[in-house]
Design a protein around this motif. Sequence first.
Motif, PDB file in Angstrom:
ATOM      1  N   GLN A  18     -10.269  12.587   1.765  1.00  9.95           N
ATOM      2  CA  GLN A  18      -9.708  11.897   0.523  1.00  9.95           C
ATOM      3  C   GLN A  18      -8.820  12.941  -0.188  1.00  9.95           C
ATOM      4  OE1 GLN A  18     -12.211   9.025  -1.369  1.00  9.95           O
ATOM      5  NE2 GLN A  18     -13.737   9.479   0.122  1.00  9.95           N
ATOM      6  N   LEU A  19      -9.585  13.931  -0.608  1.00 11.44           N
ATOM      7  CA  LEU A  19      -8.662  14.925  -1.086  1.00 11.44           C
ATOM      8  C   LEU A  19      -7.605  15.310  -0.869  1.00 11.44           C
ATOM      9  CD1 LEU A  19      -9.146  16.458  -4.125  1.00 11.44           C
ATOM     10  CD2 LEU A  19     -10.371  18.264  -2.531  1.00 11.44           C
ATOM     11  N   GLN A  20      -7.531  15.546   0.611  1.00 13.56           N
ATOM     12  CA  GLN A  20      -6.243  16.099   0.964  1.00 13.56           C
ATOM     13  C   GLN A  20      -5.169  14.772   0.927  1.00 13.56           C
ATOM     14  OE1 GLN A  20      -5.054  18.812   3.156  1.00 13.56           O
ATOM     15  NE2 GLN A  20      -3.730  18.124   1.952  1.00 13.56           N
ATOM     16  N   ASP A  21      -5.373  13.667   0.950  1.00 13.22           N
ATOM     17  CA  ASP A  21      -4.659  12.437   0.892  1.00 13.22           C
ATOM     18  C   ASP A  21      -3.997  12.571  -0.542  1.00 13.22           C
ATOM     19  OD1 ASP A  21      -3.297   9.939   1.824  1.00 13.22           O
ATOM     20  OD2 ASP A  21      -4.618   9.027   0.028  1.00 13.22           O
ATOM     21  N   ILE A  22      -5.152  12.889  -1.579  1.00 15.46           N
ATOM     22  CA  ILE A  22      -4.703  12.692  -2.819  1.00 15.46           C
ATOM     23  C   ILE A  22      -3.772  14.142  -3.158  1.00 15.46           C
ATOM     24  CG2 ILE A  22      -5.749  13.047  -5.530  1.00 15.46           C
ATOM     25  CD1 ILE A  22      -8.052  11.734  -4.291  1.00 15.46           C
ATOM     26  N   GLU A  23      -3.889  15.072  -2.746  1.00 14.97           N
ATOM     27  CA  GLU A  23      -3.318  16.332  -2.950  1.00 14.97           C
ATOM     28  C   GLU A  23      -1.816  15.977  -2.390  1.00 14.97           C
ATOM     29  OE1 GLU A  23      -3.872  18.780  -4.688  1.00 14.97           O
ATOM     30  OE2 GLU A  23      -6.073  19.315  -4.727  1.00 14.97           O
ATOM     31  N   SER A  24      -1.780  15.344  -1.224  1.00  9.53           N
ATOM     32  CA  SER A  24      -0.445  15.113  -0.670  1.00  9.53           C
ATOM     33  C   SER A  24       0.340  14.373  -1.397  1.00  9.53           C
ATOM     34  CB  SER A  24      -0.598  14.680   0.844  1.00  9.53           C
ATOM     35  OG  SER A  24      -1.350  15.579   1.578  1.00  9.53           O
ATOM     36  N   ALA A  51      -0.854  11.430 -12.685  1.00  7.73           N
ATOM     37  CA  ALA A  51      -1.996  11.183 -13.381  1.00  7.73           C
ATOM     38  C   ALA A  51      -2.882  10.680 -12.794  1.00  7.73           C
ATOM     39  CB  ALA A  51      -1.475  10.401 -14.745  1.00  7.73           C
ATOM     40  N   ALA A  52      -2.711   9.670 -11.894  1.00  9.61           N
ATOM     41  CA  ALA A  52      -3.817   8.765 -11.187  1.00  9.61           C
ATOM     42  C   ALA A  52      -4.414   9.642 -10.172  1.00  9.61           C
ATOM     43  CB  ALA A  52      -3.074   7.709 -10.417  1.00  9.61           C
ATOM     44  N   MET A  53      -3.584  10.599  -9.586  1.00 10.68           N
ATOM     45  CA  MET A  53      -4.388  11.477  -8.363  1.00 10.68           C
ATOM     46  C   MET A  53      -4.903  12.685  -9.149  1.00 10.68           C
ATOM     47  SD  MET A  53      -3.142  10.237  -5.696  1.00 10.68           S
ATOM     48  CE  MET A  53      -3.582   8.611  -6.403  1.00 10.68           C
ATOM     49  N   THR A  54      -4.638  13.042 -10.191  1.00  7.39           N
ATOM     50  CA  THR A  54      -5.384  13.950 -11.136  1.00  7.39           C
ATOM     51  C   THR A  54      -6.900  13.628 -11.451  1.00  7.39           C
ATOM     52  OG1 THR A  54      -3.543  14.947 -11.893  1.00  7.39           O
ATOM     53  CG2 THR A  54      -5.623  15.563 -12.960  1.00  7.39           C
ATOM     54  N   ALA A  55      -6.793  12.181 -11.735  1.00  6.32           N
ATOM     55  CA  ALA A  55      -8.041  11.525 -12.273  1.00  6.32           C
ATOM     56  C   ALA A  55      -9.159  11.142 -10.755  1.00  6.32           C
ATOM     57  CB  ALA A  55      -7.990  10.089 -12.981  1.00  6.32           C
ATOM     58  N   GLU A  56      -8.442  10.881  -9.695  1.00  2.70           N
ATOM     59  CA  GLU A  56      -9.165  10.579  -8.733  1.00  2.70           C
ATOM     60  C   GLU A  56      -9.723  11.870  -8.007  1.00  2.70           C
ATOM     61  OE1 GLU A  56     -10.006   7.997  -6.876  1.00  2.70           O
ATOM     62  OE2 GLU A  56      -9.157   6.727  -8.464  1.00  2.70           O
ATOM     63  N   ARG A  57      -8.741  13.072  -8.126  1.00  2.65           N
ATOM     64  CA  ARG A  57      -9.466  14.498  -7.768  1.00  2.65           C
ATOM     65  C   ARG A  57     -10.548  14.889  -8.633  1.00  2.65           C
ATOM     66  NH1 ARG A  57      -9.320  19.806  -8.304  1.00  2.65           N
ATOM     67  NH2 ARG A  57      -8.710  20.845  -6.318  1.00  2.65           N
ATOM     68  N   ALA A  58     -10.595  14.631  -9.786  1.00  6.66           N
ATOM     69  CA  ALA A  58     -11.753  15.088 -10.561  1.00  6.66           C
ATOM     70  C   ALA A  58     -12.963  14.185  -9.986  1.00  6.66           C
ATOM     71  CB  ALA A  58     -11.484  14.777 -12.014  1.00  6.66           C
ATOM     72  N   LYS A  59     -12.804  13.091  -9.881  1.00  8.07           N
ATOM     73  CA  LYS A  59     -13.894  11.928  -9.186  1.00  8.07           C
ATOM     74  C   LYS A  59     -14.490  12.916  -8.092  1.00  8.07           C
ATOM     75  CE  LYS A  59     -12.311   7.876 -11.498  1.00  8.07           C
ATOM     76  NZ  LYS A  59     -11.935   6.727 -11.210  1.00  8.07           N
ATOM     77  N   ILE A  60     -13.379  13.182  -7.100  1.00  3.13           N
ATOM     78  CA  ILE A  60     -14.237  13.634  -5.744  1.00  3.13           C
ATOM     79  C   ILE A  60     -14.633  14.917  -6.152  1.00  3.13           C
ATOM     80  CG2 ILE A  60     -13.326  14.254  -3.608  1.00  3.13           C
ATOM     81  CD1 ILE A  60     -11.064  12.141  -3.652  1.00  3.13           C
ATOM     82  N   VAL A  61     -14.176  15.716  -6.779  1.00  7.70           N
ATOM     83  CA  VAL A  61     -14.461  17.208  -7.045  1.00  7.70           C
ATOM     84  C   VAL A  61     -16.117  17.023  -7.717  1.00  7.70           C
ATOM     85  CG1 VAL A  61     -14.477  19.347  -8.123  1.00  7.70           C
ATOM     86  CG2 VAL A  61     -12.517  18.177  -7.017  1.00  7.70           C
ATOM     87  N   ALA A  62     -16.107  16.088  -8.597  1.00 13.17           N
ATOM     88  CA  ALA A  62     -17.654  15.894  -9.266  1.00 13.17           C
ATOM     89  C   ALA A  62     -18.545  15.409  -8.238  1.00 13.17           C
ATOM     90  CB  ALA A  62     -17.336  14.902 -10.460  1.00 13.17           C
ATOM     91  N   ALA A  63     -18.332  14.527  -7.304  1.00 15.62           N
ATOM     92  CA  ALA A  63     -19.083  14.098  -6.229  1.00 15.62           C
ATOM     93  C   ALA A  63     -19.558  14.933  -5.158  1.00 15.62           C
ATOM     94  CB  ALA A  63     -18.517  12.690  -5.643  1.00 15.62           C
ATOM     95  N   MET A  64     -18.638  15.859  -4.968  1.00 16.58           N
ATOM     96  CA  MET A  64     -19.002  17.041  -3.812  1.00 16.58           C
ATOM     97  C   MET A  64     -20.506  17.311  -3.994  1.00 16.58           C
ATOM     98  SD  MET A  64     -16.464  17.260  -1.606  1.00 16.58           S
ATOM     99  CE  MET A  64     -16.948  18.840  -0.959  1.00 16.58           C
ATOM    100  N   ASP A  65     -21.170  17.608  -2.725  1.00 22.43           N
ATOM    101  CA  ASP A  65     -22.712  17.978  -2.674  1.00 22.43           C
ATOM    102  C   ASP A  65     -22.400  19.462  -2.490  1.00 22.43           C
ATOM    103  OD1 ASP A  65     -23.767  15.408  -2.771  1.00 22.43           O
ATOM    104  OD2 ASP A  65     -23.352  15.294  -0.736  1.00 22.43           O
ATOM    105  N   ASN A  66     -21.356  19.969  -1.747  1.00 25.42           N
ATOM    106  CA  ASN A  66     -21.216  21.148  -1.452  1.00 25.42           C
ATOM    107  C   ASN A  66     -20.045  21.759  -2.125  1.00 25.42           C
ATOM    108  OD1 ASN A  66     -20.802  23.958  -0.576  1.00 25.42           O
ATOM    109  ND2 ASN A  66     -20.580  23.240   1.509  1.00 25.42           N
TER     110      ASN A  66
END
Length: 269
Positions: free
Chosen positions: A29-35, A177-192
């Motif tokens: 998901q993060l790769q898709d967001i970054e792209s 802006a939307a991708m930045t918000a989504e990225r923050a959510k994914i990063v916060a949810a990462m276990d590793n």
Amino acid sequence: MNLEVGGWQLAVGSFGKQEMLADLERLIQLQDIESRAAVASKAIADAPGRIAALDALLQSATTTLATAKQSLENNKTTRRSIDKDLIADQQRLDKYKDQIMAVKTNEQLHAMQHQMKSVEDDIGKQEERVLVNMMAADEINAAIKKAEAALKAAQSKVAAERAAIESETKAHEATVAAMTAERAKIVAAMDNKGAIETFQRIAKVRGTAVARAEGERCTVCQVRLRPAVFTEVRKNDSLVQCDSCNRILYFVAPKAPQAPQAPEAPQTP
């Protein structure tokens, strides 16, 4: 949630019967967001150059019209000078015509006739210059009309394209802006949390940090994977990197071909 990665539609959370590692799903998901953010950011960065090109087009059309109008002014100035010279020559000729009545000898007559002939030649040249000037004026006026039409078309084109660029830029800014918000959510949810650092390190060098594995190959660098590595990738239960490009790999099981449907039996009347 559906993702499109490398042209593949992926249903996150449903990679075959085996559940995918949550962090691997998040990295996809993060790769898709970054792209998407990268595409939008590039469009935003390119916008000023596109607008500058439009301004240059408009300036060129404006300059062309101004040059044509200046040519017409120069033509008019030249015409006034020609008319002034022509009037002067005609006055000289009239003067000689008055004086010829007062000559008393053939020698004086011949000299006066020679002078008159010279002035008449000058008048002929001036009249020819007038004709050339008039033809040039016609061409310049035609060029002015053409330049005016081109400027009007350029103004319309620039106004429409500038508005489109500005609208697109706003949309791209919203995407970033939307991708930045989504990225923050994914990063916060990462276990590793270390996986994010690995992702960023690979992306900085390679541009993309995640790649699909297929047919024992990394589909990005196209290097064949060791059988043991490919076996691990197929499990989708750990973060496995390509031996060649270091991208994080994932596997998508190919869809089973659908059996052809039997033709319907004809209905008896």
